[in-house]
Design an enzyme around this catalytic site. Structure first.
Site, PDB file in Angstrom:
ATOM      1  CB  ILE A  16      -0.952   0.018   1.208  1.00 32.57           C
ATOM      2  CG1 ILE A  16      -1.767  -1.317   1.214  1.00 32.57           C
ATOM      3  CG2 ILE A  16      -2.132   1.183   1.386  1.00 32.57           C
ATOM      4  CD1 ILE A  16      -2.843  -0.481  -0.202  1.00 32.57           C
ATOM      5  CE1 TYR A  59       9.777   4.619  15.739  1.00 31.63           C
ATOM      6  CE2 TYR A  59      10.435   2.999  15.392  1.00 31.63           C
ATOM      7  CZ  TYR A  59      10.078   3.412  16.054  1.00 31.63           C
ATOM      8  OH  TYR A  59      10.029   2.583  17.478  1.00 31.63           O
ATOM      9  CG  HIS A  80      -1.404   0.706  12.118  1.00 30.70           C
ATOM     10  ND1 HIS A  80      -2.521   0.697  11.737  1.00 30.70           N
ATOM     11  CD2 HIS A  80      -0.550   0.680  11.884  1.00 30.70           C
ATOM     12  CE1 HIS A  80      -2.724   0.009  10.378  1.00 30.70           C
ATOM     13  NE2 HIS A  80      -1.215   0.311   9.977  1.00 30.70           N
ATOM     14  CE  LYS A  98      -7.418  -1.233   5.719  1.00 26.31           C
ATOM     15  NZ  LYS A  98      -7.000  -3.276   5.272  1.00 26.31           N
TER      16      LYS A  98
END
Length: 348
Positions: A16, A59, A80, A98
């Site tokens: 994604i 990150y 998440h 999502k």
């Protein structure tokens, strides 16, 4: 309106992230993608080459950059909450794929951090930016079929990911109910304008990858709502490979004065026959779940909310409600009993 641009860091350069989110930024002049990150070095560098952004494999180094105002999270579901909370604690606005999280407690931690820090948080329930479904919502708002009372939704495909992929893992991705069922749950709330009070699901582990992971890859989910509305969803990763190309989605919205129907095959204007391959229905966008355009609209909307200091159309509470319905469906599938909402404290 301000003419400044929002500088963005994208974390997660897999399916994604690289295929849906990354290319969208080239069409959003209000945003500048300046950093990309993935734990797999090859994916991070490939994304950087395509976008001109700086590549990171950690990150935390991306979050240290004070010039980055927004973080776009396209990472596995179970990560998440952790990364969203860390990003918000550095003062960055967060757009997160999502489902919101893998547990309600994780979702609540995200909501509380957004409240404390004052930054914006939006979960990418991308159906709400897909012109096919926004058009249906407009018809419902206009009263074309009266008051909606029943919504039936089917999303059916063959998940092409390998057995070790996180999507199959019930603890990391949640299987088909959490990954796809959350789309249907949000669609039901959006179209009916009501809150779910009971969820019942029957699910099976059909493919070997699902059985090995201990997760469901095919489910039937019924949701009852406080205004009398009913939503019924079929979510599946167990259909034969190739089935989903033109037959992935089917939708019926029944109102007191009519019905709206939509199916992927209805929008496919071309059918070809050849002696070698038989009939073919071409795919017009990469993802069966939505159009590439919808990702672009979703990201542009969130960027504009940052620039104009307004609240996103999808609130964190909206995303939490869809997650709660999906978790209730998972629980129902495991126990064989209907599950009442809201879920009790301590129930994951």
């Amino acid at each position: 309106m301000s003419e400044r641009t929002v500088r963005v860091g994208l974390i997660g350069c897999g399916n994604i992230g690289a295929g849906g989110h990354l290319p969208a930024y080239a069409h959003i002049p209000e945003a500048e993608l300046v950093a990309v990150c993935d734990g797999v070095e090859e994916l991070a560098h490939a994304a950087a080459e395509r976008s001109g952004a700086t590549a990171y494999t950690d990150y935390r180094r991306l979050l240290e950059r004070e010039d980055i105002e927004m973080v776009d999270l396209c990472i596995p579901t179970y990560l998440h909450a952790q990364l969203a909370v860390e990003a918000m604690q550095t003062g960055k606005h967060v757009l997160c794929e999502k489902p919101m999280a893998h547990t309600l407690s994780a979702a609540d931690a995200m909501i509380e951090t957004a409240r404390k820090t004052g930054v914006k948080l939006m979960i990418g329930q991308v159906r709400r930016f897909d012109h096919r479904y926004t058009s249906i919502r407009e018809q419902l708002d206009a009263g074309r079929v009266g008051r909606p009372v029943f919504v039936r939704r089917a999303e059916r495909q063959f998940l092409p990911f390998p057995p070790q992929a996180w999507q199959w893992d019930p603890k990391r991705g949640g299987g088909v109910i959490l990954d796809i069922g959350v789309h249907a749950a949000d669609l039901f709330r959006w179209f009916l304008g009501q809150e779910a009070v009971e969820v019942y699901a029957v699910a099976r582990s059909v493919r070997e990858a699902a059985r090995a992971a201990g997760s469901f890859d095919h489910a039937f989910i019924t949701c009852k709502f406080d205004g009398g509305g009913v939503g019924f969803a079929e979510t599946s990763w167990a259909y034969p490979q190739g089935f989903g190309g033109a037959l992935y989605a089917q939708l019926d919205v029944v109102g007191t004065e009519g019905k709206i129907q939509y199916a992927d095959k209805d929008t496919n204007p071309m059918l070809t026959y050849t002696t070698e391959r038989g009939h073919e229905l071409p795919r017009y966008f990469r993802f069966m779940s939505t159009t590439e355009y919808a990702f672009e609209e979703e990201i542009r909307h969130f960027v504009r909310c940052i620039l104009d200091d307004r609240e996103p159309a999808i609130s964190p509470q909206d995303a939490r409600a869809a997650l709660e319905m999906a978790l209730a469906a998972q629980r129902s599938a495991e126990t064989g009993e209907p599950v009442h909402l809201p879920l009790q404290k301590g129930v994951k």
